[in-house]
Design a protein around this motif. Sequence first.
Motif, PDB file in Angstrom:
ATOM      1  N   GLN A   1       0.857  -1.182   0.000  1.00 36.47           N
ATOM      2  CA  GLN A   1       0.000   0.000   0.000  1.00 36.47           C
ATOM      3  C   GLN A   1       0.896   1.236   0.000  1.00 36.47           C
ATOM      4  O   GLN A   1       1.874   1.314   0.736  1.00 36.47           O
ATOM      5  CB  GLN A   1      -0.922   0.007   1.216  1.00 36.47           C
ATOM      6  N   ARG A   2       0.558   2.207  -0.851  1.00 39.46           N
ATOM      7  CA  ARG A   2       1.342   3.428  -0.944  1.00 39.46           C
ATOM      8  C   ARG A   2       0.856   4.400   0.127  1.00 39.46           C
ATOM      9  O   ARG A   2      -0.348   4.609   0.294  1.00 39.46           O
ATOM     10  CB  ARG A   2       1.220   4.059  -2.336  1.00 39.46           C
ATOM     11  N   LEU A   3       1.799   5.000   0.844  1.00 39.18           N
ATOM     12  CA  LEU A   3       1.465   5.932   1.917  1.00 39.18           C
ATOM     13  C   LEU A   3       1.153   7.305   1.353  1.00 39.18           C
ATOM     14  O   LEU A   3       1.864   7.809   0.469  1.00 39.18           O
ATOM     15  CB  LEU A   3       2.635   6.025   2.907  1.00 39.18           C
ATOM     16  N   LEU A   4       0.084   7.926   1.845  1.00 39.69           N
ATOM     17  CA  LEU A   4      -0.241   9.284   1.408  1.00 39.69           C
ATOM     18  C   LEU A   4       0.863  10.250   1.815  1.00 39.69           C
ATOM     19  O   LEU A   4       1.234  11.158   1.067  1.00 39.69           O
ATOM     20  CB  LEU A   4      -1.580   9.721   2.028  1.00 39.69           C
ATOM     21  N   ILE A   5       1.372  10.041   3.030  1.00 38.76           N
ATOM     22  CA  ILE A   5       2.496  10.851   3.516  1.00 38.76           C
ATOM     23  C   ILE A   5       3.633   9.887   3.824  1.00 38.76           C
ATOM     24  O   ILE A   5       3.497   9.016   4.685  1.00 38.76           O
ATOM     25  CB  ILE A   5       2.122  11.635   4.791  1.00 38.76           C
ATOM     26  N   PRO A   6       4.753   9.972   3.110  1.00 35.11           N
ATOM     27  CA  PRO A   6       5.860   9.024   3.340  1.00 35.11           C
ATOM     28  C   PRO A   6       6.410   9.120   4.756  1.00 35.11           C
ATOM     29  O   PRO A   6       6.371  10.188   5.383  1.00 35.11           O
ATOM     30  CB  PRO A   6       6.903   9.434   2.303  1.00 35.11           C
ATOM     31  N   THR A   7       6.884   8.000   5.256  1.00 27.02           N
ATOM     32  CA  THR A   7       7.543   7.966   6.563  1.00 27.02           C
ATOM     33  C   THR A   7       9.019   8.304   6.375  1.00 27.02           C
ATOM     34  O   THR A   7       9.706   7.657   5.585  1.00 27.02           O
ATOM     35  CB  THR A   7       7.398   6.572   7.199  1.00 27.02           C
TER      36      THR A   7
ATOM     37  N   VAL B   1       4.486   0.263   1.873  1.00 25.98           N
ATOM     38  CA  VAL B   1       4.723  -0.754   2.905  1.00 25.98           C
ATOM     39  C   VAL B   1       3.852  -1.969   2.608  1.00 25.98           C
ATOM     40  O   VAL B   1       2.869  -1.879   1.869  1.00 25.98           O
ATOM     41  CB  VAL B   1       4.387  -0.204   4.315  1.00 25.98           C
ATOM     42  N   PRO B   2       4.196  -3.153   3.191  1.00 26.93           N
ATOM     43  CA  PRO B   2       3.329  -4.327   3.026  1.00 26.93           C
ATOM     44  C   PRO B   2       1.931  -4.027   3.536  1.00 26.93           C
ATOM     45  O   PRO B   2       1.770  -3.336   4.554  1.00 26.93           O
ATOM     46  CB  PRO B   2       4.025  -5.395   3.878  1.00 26.93           C
ATOM     47  N   ILE B   3       0.933  -4.544   2.866  1.00 26.19           N
ATOM     48  CA  ILE B   3      -0.446  -4.160   3.160  1.00 26.19           C
ATOM     49  C   ILE B   3      -0.902  -4.608   4.549  1.00 26.19           C
ATOM     50  O   ILE B   3      -1.843  -4.055   5.115  1.00 26.19           O
ATOM     51  CB  ILE B   3      -1.392  -4.732   2.079  1.00 26.19           C
ATOM     52  N   PHE B   4      -0.221  -5.609   5.126  1.00 24.55           N
ATOM     53  CA  PHE B   4      -0.658  -6.105   6.429  1.00 24.55           C
ATOM     54  C   PHE B   4      -0.063  -5.305   7.591  1.00 24.55           C
ATOM     55  O   PHE B   4      -0.316  -5.609   8.743  1.00 24.55           O
ATOM     56  CB  PHE B   4      -0.314  -7.594   6.591  1.00 24.55           C
ATOM     57  N   PHE B   5       0.750  -4.272   7.306  1.00 22.57           N
ATOM     58  CA  PHE B   5       1.302  -3.414   8.346  1.00 22.57           C
ATOM     59  C   PHE B   5       0.603  -2.062   8.346  1.00 22.57           C
ATOM     60  O   PHE B   5       0.359  -1.494   7.280  1.00 22.57           O
ATOM     61  CB  PHE B   5       2.797  -3.160   8.106  1.00 22.57           C
ATOM     62  N   ASP B   6       0.313  -1.527   9.546  1.00 24.87           N
ATOM     63  CA  ASP B   6      -0.048  -0.121   9.593  1.00 24.87           C
ATOM     64  C   ASP B   6       1.256   0.675   9.627  1.00 24.87           C
ATOM     65  O   ASP B   6       2.353   0.117   9.708  1.00 24.87           O
ATOM     66  CB  ASP B   6      -0.936   0.195  10.808  1.00 24.87           C
TER      67      ASP B   6
END
Length: 295
Positions: free
Chosen positions: A158-164, A203-208
């Motif tokens: 899943q692509r993050l709206l705001i990168p970490t 990030v992998p979809i199973f991680f928040d």
Amino acid sequence: MTTGTYPVVILNVEVEPEMIDVNVHPNKLEIKFSDEHAVYSAVYNALTKALNPTPTFTGNVGFNTRSGIFPIAIAEANVDGKVNNSASEYESHSIDMIFDSVEICNDYDIKYLGQYMSTYLLAVKDGELYIIDQHAAHERILYEKYVREFKSGNIKTQRLLIPTILELKDDEKSTVMENLDLFNTLGYEIEDFGEKTIAIRSVPIFFDQPKARLFVEECIAYLSDKSNRTSVEEMLFKKACKAAVKAKDTLTEEEAIELIKSLFSCENPYNCPHGRPTIIKFTKYDLEKMFKRVV
């Protein structure tokens, strides 16, 4: 197997004499193999086959770890001088425990009874009662799912709206940049963000997001420690299992039935990745014996 328990192993390794050097230790307590990889492969394959036989459900309580009763694995590993074709040739045998083996069929002809204590799923099949630990079962389902996705290079992201953004030490950033392909395989998209920082964009979809960041930090620490033997992939699978339903989670009837069907479709439906049993089975005889109807 459950953490802190160990199998009994009788290991016999036969090696051609010209493949070993017995003069590397003054008291002959150690030897050197001319091809360590061949020996490692033979032993690894023999033990893997001995400790993971064709899945069968052994009795009504599985492995009785509390009483110290374990299955016995006898493995023979033959290492030939011609390594290419024979490094994995071996013979292994497994001895069942004290119960007769009964395979669970995969036809899903199961009657769901309900959920007990929001933790255990009760079901009946062919007149036999099954009690399933929903958390351990879901861990096994997710574990095998992520293994398949990793091996196929198809971990969903899943692509993050705001990168970490992570600020690292110089050596830590170098470690990340040297292993970008590995992180990509694990479902991460990571970019250089200047100086001592990196940006995690997927990030992998199973991680928040917090768990995804924590896993990257754990991977960096792991990759920086050359003495580690557990693979990064194994770390991911175990972390992914944290996404499993928990004890005390209430499931709908549809969710419970789907979980049971998915469990019985697993390659190894009988234990979670940590070794705990997922299923306890009671036959009519087991119940009648408990109630002293039979001797």
